[in-house]
Design a protein around this motif. Sequence first.
Motif, PDB file in Angstrom:
ATOM      1  N   ILE A  53     -47.723  13.350-105.341  1.00 26.85           N
ATOM      2  CA  ILE A  53     -47.955  11.724-105.391  1.00 26.85           C
ATOM      3  C   ILE A  53     -46.567  11.189-104.860  1.00 26.85           C
ATOM      4  CG2 ILE A  53     -47.847   9.734-107.226  1.00 26.85           C
ATOM      5  CD1 ILE A  53     -49.277  11.815-109.299  1.00 26.85           C
ATOM      6  N   ALA A  54     -46.810   9.730-104.275  1.00 26.68           N
ATOM      7  CA  ALA A  54     -45.530   9.224-103.705  1.00 26.68           C
ATOM      8  C   ALA A  54     -45.239   8.033-104.544  1.00 26.68           C
ATOM      9  CB  ALA A  54     -46.059   8.661-102.344  1.00 26.68           C
ATOM     10  N   VAL A  55     -44.075   7.778-104.993  1.00 19.74           N
ATOM     11  CA  VAL A  55     -43.565   6.909-105.818  1.00 19.74           C
ATOM     12  C   VAL A  55     -42.601   6.095-105.085  1.00 19.74           C
ATOM     13  CG1 VAL A  55     -44.207   7.634-108.175  1.00 19.74           C
ATOM     14  CG2 VAL A  55     -42.074   8.269-107.072  1.00 19.74           C
ATOM     15  N   ASP A  56     -42.088   4.549-105.320  1.00 16.08           N
ATOM     16  CA  ASP A  56     -41.309   3.998-104.484  1.00 16.08           C
ATOM     17  C   ASP A  56     -40.059   3.756-105.221  1.00 16.08           C
ATOM     18  OD1 ASP A  56     -42.395   2.117-106.033  1.00 16.08           O
ATOM     19  OD2 ASP A  56     -43.017   0.832-104.544  1.00 16.08           O
ATOM     20  N   VAL A  57     -40.048   4.397-106.494  1.00 12.43           N
ATOM     21  CA  VAL A  57     -38.803   4.191-107.140  1.00 12.43           C
ATOM     22  C   VAL A  57     -38.461   5.547-108.020  1.00 12.43           C
ATOM     23  CG1 VAL A  57     -39.092   1.685-107.778  1.00 12.43           C
ATOM     24  CG2 VAL A  57     -39.997   3.462-109.419  1.00 12.43           C
ATOM     25  N   ASP A  58     -37.222   5.821-108.224  1.00 11.91           N
ATOM     26  CA  ASP A  58     -36.772   6.966-109.051  1.00 11.91           C
ATOM     27  C   ASP A  58     -37.235   6.809-110.485  1.00 11.91           C
ATOM     28  OD1 ASP A  58     -35.989   9.478-109.309  1.00 11.91           O
ATOM     29  OD2 ASP A  58     -33.815   9.037-109.500  1.00 11.91           O
ATOM     30  N   ILE A 112     -47.685  18.915-110.536  1.00  8.66           N
ATOM     31  CA  ILE A 112     -47.738  17.678-109.830  1.00  8.66           C
ATOM     32  C   ILE A 112     -46.502  17.406-109.150  1.00  8.66           C
ATOM     33  CG2 ILE A 112     -48.010  15.131-110.427  1.00  8.66           C
ATOM     34  CD1 ILE A 112     -49.568  15.744-113.070  1.00  8.66           C
ATOM     35  N   ASP A 113     -46.479  17.072-107.889  1.00 11.98           N
ATOM     36  CA  ASP A 113     -45.172  16.714-107.335  1.00 11.98           C
ATOM     37  C   ASP A 113     -44.941  15.508-106.700  1.00 11.98           C
ATOM     38  OD1 ASP A 113     -43.009  17.076-105.640  1.00 11.98           O
ATOM     39  OD2 ASP A 113     -44.041  18.034-104.093  1.00 11.98           O
ATOM     40  N   TYR A 114     -44.047  14.820-107.579  1.00  7.69           N
ATOM     41  CA  TYR A 114     -43.827  13.248-106.928  1.00  7.69           C
ATOM     42  C   TYR A 114     -42.651  13.295-106.289  1.00  7.69           C
ATOM     43  CZ  TYR A 114     -46.150  11.992-111.702  1.00  7.69           C
ATOM     44  OH  TYR A 114     -46.878  11.861-112.674  1.00  7.69           O
ATOM     45  N   ARG A 115     -42.668  12.467-105.270  1.00 13.22           N
ATOM     46  CA  ARG A 115     -41.965  12.302-104.081  1.00 13.22           C
ATOM     47  C   ARG A 115     -41.551  10.885-104.085  1.00 13.22           C
ATOM     48  NH1 ARG A 115     -44.935  16.268 -99.858  1.00 13.22           N
ATOM     49  NH2 ARG A 115     -45.471  17.767-101.187  1.00 13.22           N
ATOM     50  N   VAL A 116     -40.212  10.619-104.171  1.00 17.87           N
ATOM     51  CA  VAL A 116     -39.796   9.200-104.033  1.00 17.87           C
ATOM     52  C   VAL A 116     -39.453   8.891-102.625  1.00 17.87           C
ATOM     53  CG1 VAL A 116     -37.773   7.628-104.528  1.00 17.87           C
ATOM     54  CG2 VAL A 116     -38.492   9.455-106.188  1.00 17.87           C
ATOM     55  N   ILE A 117     -40.290   8.138-102.138  1.00 17.08           N
ATOM     56  CA  ILE A 117     -40.596   7.439-100.721  1.00 17.08           C
ATOM     57  C   ILE A 117     -40.684   6.179-100.668  1.00 17.08           C
ATOM     58  CG2 ILE A 117     -41.693   7.601 -98.518  1.00 17.08           C
ATOM     59  CD1 ILE A 117     -42.965  10.113 -99.367  1.00 17.08           C
TER      60      ILE A 117
END
Length: 556
Positions: free
Chosen positions: A52-57, A257-262
């Motif tokens: 999952i890409a998220v745009d905030v930490d 579940i792998d969250y990546r801050v982008i």
Amino acid sequence: MKKLISLLLILVLAVGLFSGCAKNTDETVTETTGANGATEATKPATDKTLRIAVDVDLPSVDPNVATDGLSFDVIASMIEGLYSVDEAGNLIPALATDYTVSEDGLTYTFNLRDAQWSNGTPVTANDFVYGWRRLVDPATASEYSFIAEVAGVVNAAAVTAGEKPLTDLGVVAKDDKTLVVTLDRTVPYFLSLTAFAPFFPLNEAFVTEKGADFAQSPEGLIANGPYVMTEWNKGYGFKLVKNETYYDAAAVEIGAIDYRVIKDPQTSALQFDSNELDVVKLTAELVDNYKDNPAYTQINASYVWYASLNNEDPIFSNLNARKAFQHAVNKDNIVANILNDGSTVANYIVPTGLATGPDGKDFRETSKNEYGTYDVEAAQKYWETAKAELGITETNIEILFDDSETVKKMAEFIQAELEANLPGLTVSLKAQPKKNRLEIMREGDFQVGLTRWGPDYADPLTYLDLFLTDGPSNTPKFANAKYDELVTASSTTLAADAAGRWEAMKEAEDILLEQFAGIAPLYQAGYSYLINPKVTGIEPHAIGIPFIYKNVKIAD
């Protein structure tokens, strides 16, 4: 100030299950490195990973501190409460197997299933007692402490105010497997709130041992739910892996579940196209490129974005300055060109689709919907009056906002609109990571803050009680005695008067937005996503926990 409840709430609103389109590359999760006290070198039954890409930490994983949707998503993936919700938003048992309620509707007795924390410690009724007491403990200073009073828990307000000891809160452990909750009034939606993160249990021994390190790293976290956190590289991403000690572990079909801050949405989309991501939220400039792609999925939401105008600031203490801001920004341009994701203009604070009144109609259908409409002539008239009252001909203000790309573009557009439409005004911008922005706004050290609120329960009060005088989430520092009276009456003296209560809440919204212009509403969120076609079981919800990932499946 007494917080708010309603006797007419819909338990939970939800939107349905969604899925999308792309491919998934399996990743092997080989160990938990002891985080959360979990068994060393745990290998999940499956090695499939949801990316999952998220745009905030991630702002917080403390159930008593978190206030934002991403934090609630992650917390709900690691901890379960008494109840949860299914894909349709119906309440389903979680750690509670069942319950009984007294004839007067004031005493709930919950029977707990056999479950354990990720360090092997059994989950007991005392974990709920501790978690709920910590929520209302003045030392915790939780922004969500009010929710215990919303739920009607006996003495919640007095304990939060420091007037009574924690032991007087109406929650006790009859024994390890029996939790008794006493309410001070009948609250039909009480059970629905037990599925919300602030009411989750916490293991007292673990939290006490970790002290200030609790919820600050994987080693400072403990889980009783589907997943445990094993990595948290702040600013870059974090990972959850399947919790093999979870009582329903057999139902969890993915390994991680792998969250990546982008923060750059174009980068996220490109990584999706190259099979490096499974879930990506699209921004305006990307939507048109993917609208015909089978991966494209649109989700409606109840989040309302607004500009919090600091009513104690030298400029925005002036009513006409606040009104000028309300009318100076073309919100149609924001939703059409900056967002382009299904979001709609909000000339209100209580969102469309949140709650139905005694007349069977949505709150917005019979309420005024023209607060803060775009009107340059009116904005300039208010602004000239404000400058005269303030004794100025020109001034500077600063807008505080999250450092994600979309919010930055919105802030830049608002900056341009204000400078073009309000002569003599210069606007500077201050981008901050979301966690920092929230802290700055809580401290009141800002002039204008771009923020949002999502509903905790299905009633207008979940928005209106934000702005009670001295309320913990009242960042604009709005204060009006008549407003307080109307909102409080909606949960007390008018609780049995459905029609009167509804009218009182409409009048309160009018005071907030028209008469005193305490805030400037911007838009009601809609979201556009790209979802891997092999991924199913992601459950979006309009209220409470935005996304539940327990039932995710990834096809071969």
